[in-house]
Scaffold this active site. Structure first.
Site, PDB file in Angstrom:
ATOM      1  N   GLY A 239      31.570  -1.562 -75.026  1.00  0.00           N
ATOM      2  CA  GLY A 239      31.649  -0.138 -75.364  1.00  0.00           C
ATOM      3  C   GLY A 239      32.933   0.303 -76.029  1.00  0.00           C
ATOM      4  O   GLY A 239      33.314   1.471 -75.930  1.00  0.00           O
ATOM      5  N   SER A 240      33.593  -0.612 -76.762  1.00  0.00           N
ATOM      6  CA  SER A 240      34.847  -0.177 -77.397  1.00  0.00           C
ATOM      7  C   SER A 240      34.580   0.772 -78.560  1.00  0.00           C
ATOM      8  O   SER A 240      35.384   1.678 -78.818  1.00  0.00           O
ATOM      9  CB  SER A 240      35.675  -1.383 -77.853  1.00  0.00           C
ATOM     10  OG  SER A 240      35.096  -2.019 -78.960  1.00  0.00           O
TER      11      SER A 240
ATOM     12  N   ARG B 181       8.199  -2.594 -75.301  1.00  0.00           N
ATOM     13  CA  ARG B 181       9.192  -1.900 -76.108  1.00  0.00           C
ATOM     14  C   ARG B 181       8.815  -0.447 -76.347  1.00  0.00           C
ATOM     15  O   ARG B 181       9.667   0.442 -76.292  1.00  0.00           O
ATOM     16  CB  ARG B 181       9.396  -2.626 -77.439  1.00  0.00           C
ATOM     17  CG  ARG B 181      10.474  -1.950 -78.255  1.00  0.00           C
ATOM     18  CD  ARG B 181      11.138  -2.886 -79.192  1.00  0.00           C
ATOM     19  NE  ARG B 181      10.348  -3.069 -80.395  1.00  0.00           N
ATOM     20  CZ  ARG B 181      10.604  -3.979 -81.325  1.00  0.00           C
ATOM     21  NH1 ARG B 181      11.613  -4.794 -81.171  1.00  0.00           N
ATOM     22  NH2 ARG B 181       9.856  -4.088 -82.389  1.00  0.00           N
TER      23      ARG B 181
ATOM     24  N   MET C 203      22.042  -3.865 -77.667  1.00  0.00           N
ATOM     25  CA  MET C 203      21.464  -5.175 -77.982  1.00  0.00           C
ATOM     26  C   MET C 203      19.945  -5.181 -77.889  1.00  0.00           C
ATOM     27  O   MET C 203      19.350  -6.109 -77.351  1.00  0.00           O
ATOM     28  CB  MET C 203      22.072  -6.243 -77.064  1.00  0.00           C
ATOM     29  CG  MET C 203      23.583  -6.343 -77.150  1.00  0.00           C
ATOM     30  SD  MET C 203      24.180  -6.593 -78.824  1.00  0.00           S
ATOM     31  CE  MET C 203      23.751  -8.314 -79.028  1.00  0.00           C
ATOM     32  N   ARG C 204      19.321  -4.144 -78.425  1.00  0.00           N
ATOM     33  CA  ARG C 204      17.864  -4.127 -78.482  1.00  0.00           C
ATOM     34  C   ARG C 204      17.453  -3.633 -79.863  1.00  0.00           C
ATOM     35  O   ARG C 204      18.106  -2.744 -80.417  1.00  0.00           O
ATOM     36  CB  ARG C 204      17.280  -3.142 -77.450  1.00  0.00           C
ATOM     37  CG  ARG C 204      17.301  -3.611 -76.025  1.00  0.00           C
ATOM     38  CD  ARG C 204      16.748  -2.516 -75.123  1.00  0.00           C
ATOM     39  NE  ARG C 204      15.345  -2.246 -75.363  1.00  0.00           N
ATOM     40  CZ  ARG C 204      14.326  -2.820 -74.704  1.00  0.00           C
ATOM     41  NH1 ARG C 204      14.580  -3.697 -73.747  1.00  0.00           N
ATOM     42  NH2 ARG C 204      13.079  -2.517 -74.975  1.00  0.00           N
TER      43      ARG C 204
ATOM     44  N   GLU D  39      36.298  -1.220 -87.284  1.00  0.00           N
ATOM     45  CA  GLU D  39      35.103  -0.573 -86.720  1.00  0.00           C
ATOM     46  C   GLU D  39      35.500   0.727 -86.035  1.00  0.00           C
ATOM     47  O   GLU D  39      34.854   1.767 -86.203  1.00  0.00           O
ATOM     48  CB  GLU D  39      34.417  -1.493 -85.700  1.00  0.00           C
ATOM     49  CG  GLU D  39      33.847  -2.759 -86.287  1.00  0.00           C
ATOM     50  CD  GLU D  39      33.102  -3.593 -85.237  1.00  0.00           C
ATOM     51  OE1 GLU D  39      32.482  -3.011 -84.340  1.00  0.00           O
ATOM     52  OE2 GLU D  39      33.144  -4.831 -85.324  1.00  0.00           O
TER      53      GLU D  39
ATOM     54  N   HIS E  20      27.979  -2.578 -87.676  1.00  0.00           N
ATOM     55  CA  HIS E  20      27.740  -4.026 -87.699  1.00  0.00           C
ATOM     56  C   HIS E  20      28.997  -4.731 -88.218  1.00  0.00           C
ATOM     57  O   HIS E  20      29.585  -4.285 -89.202  1.00  0.00           O
ATOM     58  CB  HIS E  20      26.532  -4.338 -88.607  1.00  0.00           C
ATOM     59  CG  HIS E  20      26.192  -5.794 -88.606  1.00  0.00           C
ATOM     60  ND1 HIS E  20      25.519  -6.402 -87.577  1.00  0.00           N
ATOM     61  CD2 HIS E  20      26.465  -6.774 -89.509  1.00  0.00           C
ATOM     62  CE1 HIS E  20      25.389  -7.692 -87.831  1.00  0.00           C
ATOM     63  NE2 HIS E  20      25.950  -7.943 -89.004  1.00  0.00           N
TER      64      HIS E  20
ATOM     65  N   LEU F  83      15.119  -1.446 -82.197  1.00  0.00           N
ATOM     66  CA  LEU F  83      14.360  -0.218 -81.992  1.00  0.00           C
ATOM     67  C   LEU F  83      12.998  -0.362 -82.664  1.00  0.00           C
ATOM     68  O   LEU F  83      12.907  -0.829 -83.803  1.00  0.00           O
ATOM     69  CB  LEU F  83      15.083   0.986 -82.611  1.00  0.00           C
ATOM     70  CG  LEU F  83      16.532   1.227 -82.183  1.00  0.00           C
ATOM     71  CD1 LEU F  83      17.012   2.564 -82.766  1.00  0.00           C
ATOM     72  CD2 LEU F  83      16.688   1.234 -80.679  1.00  0.00           C
TER      73      LEU F  83
HETATM   74  C1  GRF Z   1      30.698  -4.657 -82.261  1.00  0.00           C
HETATM   75  O1  GRF Z   1      31.243  -5.783 -82.891  1.00  0.00           O
HETATM   76  C2  GRF Z   1      29.673  -4.013 -83.157  1.00  0.00           C
HETATM   77  O2  GRF Z   1      29.982  -4.142 -84.507  1.00  0.00           O
HETATM   78  C3  GRF Z   1      28.409  -4.758 -82.825  1.00  0.00           C
HETATM   79  O3  GRF Z   1      28.496  -5.024 -81.458  1.00  0.00           O
HETATM   80  C4  GRF Z   1      29.861  -5.021 -81.047  1.00  0.00           C
HETATM   81  C5  GRF Z   1      29.963  -4.002 -79.959  1.00  0.00           C
HETATM   82  O4  GRF Z   1      31.247  -3.963 -79.399  1.00  0.00           O
HETATM   83  N1  GRF Z   1      27.254  -3.999 -83.201  1.00  0.00           N
HETATM   84  P1  GRF Z   1      31.630  -2.772 -78.438  1.00  0.00           P
HETATM   85  O5  GRF Z   1      30.625  -2.809 -77.282  1.00  0.00           O
HETATM   86  O6  GRF Z   1      31.552  -1.490 -79.207  1.00  0.00           O
HETATM   87  O7  GRF Z   1      33.023  -3.079 -77.971  1.00  0.00           O
END
Ligand code: GRF
Length: 199
Positions: free
Chosen positions: A11-12, A63, A88-89, A172, A107, A91
């Site tokens: 969740g960063s 789903r 991680m799913r 990001e 991404h 949609l």
């Molecule tokens: C990040 O690298 C993002 O680009 C990808 O998943 C990772 C999530 O990291 N979609 P975080 O949970 O936001 O730290």
């Protein structure tokens, strides 16, 4: 403008967005944070910040049923935009169509290069000189929707997956809030695959 955050892990990116929102740097609110993983550190952090936080259990649901549950929760909080932050799913089409051009994802590559899992590893293995990250709208494909913002980083000769990931992650955390700011300011116009940023 109200955001809904979906996450599965660390969740960063969520934290980068939330810090901007909670300090008044982004003119929007976080309506809710939803995770499909009960132990996600990001969910813990959301609770700590006193945000409306939910673990929605995906087990024993297909789903469509699970997505419907998530959509219901987002609607209950009047969410305008959904931000995927390490969710991680995939949609389903019903989900994507429920929020047309209102779902964002980040991404860790310069799409359309290296979609899917382990994008940083894919970039290293391919030998590219530059990689980066992409904020894009979500469509029904894998990391394939219209691109809003990208940032470029160098790939250095001694990079490992970890060092490259860290360099990309810093970007990001910069461009995801920036993309949300553009949406708040209504400066994002989608024209087919192309996204125009209005002055
Ligand atoms: C990040 O690298 C993002 O680009 C990808 O998943 C990772 C999530 O990291 N979609 P975080 O949970 O936001 O730290």
């Amino acid at each position: 403008m109200i955001l809904g955050i979906l996450l599965s892990g660390r969740g960063s990116n969520f934290a980068a967005i939330a810090e901007n929102v909670l300090t008044g740097k982004l003119p929007c609110e976080i309506g809710c944070v939803i995770s499909n993983v009960s132990s996600a550190p990001g969910l813990e952090r959301a609770r700590y910040w006193g945000l409306n936080s939910y673990f929605l259990d995906p087990t024993a649901k297909d789903r469509v049923a699970y997505d419907a549950e998530v959509i219901k929760k987002l609607r209950a909080h009047n969410v305008d935009y959904v931000c995927l932050a390490g969710y991680m799913r995939l949609l389903g089409a019903e989900f994507v169509n429920a929020f047309p051009n209102q779902i964002l994802n980040i991404h860790p590559s310069l799409l359309p290069a290296f979609p899917g899992l382990h994008a940083q590893r894919q970039a290293l293995q391919h030998g590219v000189r530059f990689s980066g990250c992409t904020v894009h709208f979500v469509d029904t494909g894998l990391d394939s929707g219209p691109i809003i913002l990208q940032a470029v980083v160098s790939v250095l000769p001694d990079d490992t997956e970890e060092s490259l990931s860290a360099r990309i992650l810093k970007e990001e955390h910069r461009i995801y809030p920036e993309a949300i700011r553009l949406l708040c300011e209504r400066r994002v116009q989608v024209e087919g695959r192309r996204v125009r940023i209005l002055p």
